[in-house]
Design a protein around this motif. Sequence first.
Motif, short mmCIF file in Angstrom:
data_model
loop_
_atom_site.label_atom_id
_atom_site.label_comp_id
_atom_site.label_asym_id
_atom_site.label_seq_id
_atom_site.Cartn_x
_atom_site.Cartn_y
_atom_site.Cartn_z
N GLY A 29 0.80 -1.22 0.00
CA GLY A 29 0.00 0.00 0.00
C GLY A 29 0.83 1.28 0.00
O GLY A 29 2.05 1.26 0.02
N ALA A 30 0.10 2.41 -0.03
CA ALA A 30 0.75 3.72 0.04
C ALA A 30 0.56 4.26 1.46
O ALA A 30 -0.53 4.15 2.02
N TYR A 31 1.60 4.83 2.03
CA TYR A 31 1.54 5.34 3.40
C TYR A 31 1.78 6.84 3.43
O TYR A 31 2.43 7.40 2.56
N PRO A 32 1.26 7.49 4.49
CA PRO A 32 1.44 8.94 4.61
C PRO A 32 2.92 9.36 4.52
O PRO A 32 3.22 10.45 4.02
N GLY A 33 3.82 8.50 4.98
CA GLY A 33 5.25 8.84 4.93
C GLY A 33 5.74 9.11 3.53
O GLY A 33 6.60 9.97 3.31
N TYR A 34 5.20 8.39 2.57
CA TYR A 34 5.63 8.59 1.17
C TYR A 34 5.18 9.96 0.68
O TYR A 34 5.93 10.70 0.05
N ILE A 35 3.93 10.28 0.97
CA ILE A 35 3.37 11.56 0.50
C ILE A 35 4.12 12.71 1.17
O ILE A 35 4.54 13.68 0.52
N CYS A 36 4.28 12.61 2.49
CA CYS A 36 4.90 13.72 3.23
C CYS A 36 6.36 13.92 2.80
O CYS A 36 6.82 15.06 2.68
#
Lengths: 163, 805
Positions: free
Chosen positions: B272-279
């Motif tokens: 999955g995609a996690y907030p850490g990647y976006i931030c």
Amino acid sequence: MGKQHYQITVNGEPQDVLAEPRELLIHTLREQLRITGPHIGCETSHCGACTVDIDGRSVKSCTVFTAQVAGKEITTVEGLGSPDAMHPLQEAFREHHGLQCGYCTPGMITRAYRLLQENPSPTEEEVRFGMAGNLCRCTGYQNIVKAILAAAAEMNASKEAAE
Amino acid sequence: MKDLPESAERAEKLKGLGSSRKRVEDARFTQGKGNYVDDITLPGMLFGDFVRSPHAHARVTAIHTEEAMKVPGVLAVITAKDLEPLGLHWMPTLAGDKQMVLADGKVLFQGQEVAFVVATDRYAAADGIEAVEVEYEDLPVVVDPFKALEPDAPVLREDLEGKTEGAHGPRKHHNHIFTWEQGDREATEQVIAEADVVAEEMIYYHRTHPCPLEPCGCVASMDKVNGKLTIWGTFQAPHAIRTVVSLISGIEEHNIRIVSPDIGGGFGNKVGAYPGYICSAVASIVTGKPVKWVEDRMDNLMTTAFARDYWMKGRIAATKEGKITGLWCHVTADHGGFDACADPTKFPAGFFNICTGSYDIPTAYLSVDGVYTNKAPGGVAYRCSFRVTEAAYFIERMIEILAIELGMDAAELRRINFIKAEQFPYQSALGWEYDSGDYHTAWDKALEAVDYAGLRREQAERVEAFKRGETRKLLGIGLTHFTEIVGAGPVKNCDILGLGMFDSCEIRIHPTGSAIARLGTISQGQGHATTFAQILASEIGLPADSITVEEGDTDTAPYGLGTYGSRSTPVAGAATAMAGRKIRAKAQMIAAYLLEVHDDDLEWDVDRFAVKGDPERFKTMKEIAFAAYNQAIPGIEPGLEAVSYYDPPNMTYPFGAYVCVMEIDVDTGQTEIRQFYALDDCGTRINPMIIEGQVHGGLTEALAIAMGQEIAYDEMGNVKTGTLMDFFVPTAWETPHYTTDHTVTPSPHHPIGAKGVGESPNVGGVPAFSNAVHDAFRAFGLRQSHMPHDHWRVWKIANGLGLHG
């Protein structure tokens, strides 16, 4: 926090590192000295991915301050063998499929290295007990145990041949 | 006549299919020269980390960042307010829901990301986190999915209030996500009403976590000069991540490069995609510097994708002779605060409808209700295909309970209900077409290998001895026959975010007869660089040692959907074989030109094309490769390359028969695995050494799950198992010795007949361990006791049955 100089020896090479007193050895090794064999898996000394050898003892470098190891000799997996002359443990892990993702492997081999110094001819049970501080999520340990026993036999045979 | 031994010798040198070739990955891993995401350091790189919520459900009334900004080394503190103008304060999940990147007015689970602190190094970031002050207002917490569905339960997802339609159909309650139904309800309920015997039980498969040894993380680097964003990260599906990043950021896809370097285990956690990647990406775009985010173990266990948490209510009907006539199942699925399952779009409960297992069950009905609670989001396939381990556990427990109801031996009950070899391809009552299988042969082989009859005699004697007070140990025999469904999957019914689940391989043959192959998948320990070269070696006749396999860089690898759900061999492995066949087809034309014969006059022989009836006239693939670059051949383009995008016609259905023999100390609850026999049928075997290693590993993860590993919450939503002190990962000391075995039933539709194996041992292992515990107490009346079977819970079983005097 102010930084201080610490003299440590890593894989036979003297190093002068500048670190805060709170800096963990694993971070000094990985981020300052770029010795990235030891890995970080838990930061609570449970998983053993960060295992290094300090003055002849296996130590989890995620829970030791660099300040605590000033003046000491540290060996990581990088110091055990070279591409042209791999350590028998490194050969045995490959030969017996003792690794999969490879993340635990440097800590595993570094711990096994010390285990075989302490007990050159361990039983399977002694290997399993002696390696219990190092977690692996991929292999189920069976081939790791096999590799360590094979390396022990190999090391003992070459020692005998040399004598 | 062809000289058979000579050609067999040539075949062996290729180290193709069936060779226990040593792994090419190992030289760097054993020497500490792997390249994992946390090993990546770029000039000027910053470090980001999260302020996380200590509360499981609370309103966030204020975030004070001023003090944090004064901390030396802290450069930025990002909150939802900063992300909102970019439209990035929420992100889409793979399950059609959306998830907060940073707390937007409230938090829904303990550990949720509230603010992102960017600093010059990890110590400064930690100091910054300490200095951020967040004001919370407690809200009532719901950790029980049944309570979450009560009429007066607190509303968790206020953003969805009033929405009666979700991504998977109608929502019937404010904390309800979806209902998914399969099979024939009316017919099944009628079969159950009229049956001789019905066994009914609630089976709970507890919440756990994939816990790869390497946690999740990334390094994002925005090159403002070239306008290109590069993200190195722990991605099990790098191409899909690139598309997602493009869709949510608005950056054109060619300006995004995603690289999965070496990955330290995934097991579903890194899909999955996690907030850490976006931030990290936002922080890099804002600061113009590379930003690293790597979670620690507590972050990993508390916030990134969990697995299971299925309450499975079952009814199984049979004749009094034991022939199963119907299966009914209702699942209450706890998805946590956001629906972030990683399933193909049309399957909100994954492939749970494989829950009829290895049995010929004519009538069945399944319904699944997804529910929001104040727990971490996820619901990923932890070393299994989508929800298949839940399904296998469900049916393998129901069979055991039915055996108790019928007073039958559980091995015999399985045998009389197995789908027969001649019934394949078999259409299941819940909608799957099983491609192939020979369950009776596998079962008989397994039972004979462990001397099943002898074990049952020993067990009966043990029970008598126990009753006489001569021993305090019981013997459990845990049986399992599982059927997996892997290799998602056919594009006609499998997609993730609209991306069809094909996979790909591109091959370039170099002039001197070596090659590079690139795939859309990514190894996380499976040894793709070793095994995919073997598939190719057998297809194109170049030694596996002369073939480099590369994955994980979206700028160079062909598009694929990644590695999870045992899909690499079934899908990308098939693409590899098909691309190899394209190479061979062109090579045949080149060889015909060189030998001055017609294409049809040539036959393929291991590593060469030879003239039919004249084997001394031949051209090896190495010679042909050189000719492809060196000669002007009329009608044929120079070069020797091929690419294949493979859309599988069906899933593959690996299966296996496992037996676990367990000693249980009634007074301490301690368990000891005396013997574990695992027979796997994964179709054609590419590398037996690697298969065995995969089975050992999968069984050990199954051991963990069945015997102690869980993500447990208290009533306040506090995670009670957030470190490796509390979260059970077996060591070498607790892990038993395994005996592996196999049968080979090739997949009829896969180009080389392979089915995938990495996840089978987890799917089959969990019920085998759990059934052993239950079986030990069967003589004393145990029907069902929920996992994990740690010593305390096993002691409680014994105590509850009155075995402590």
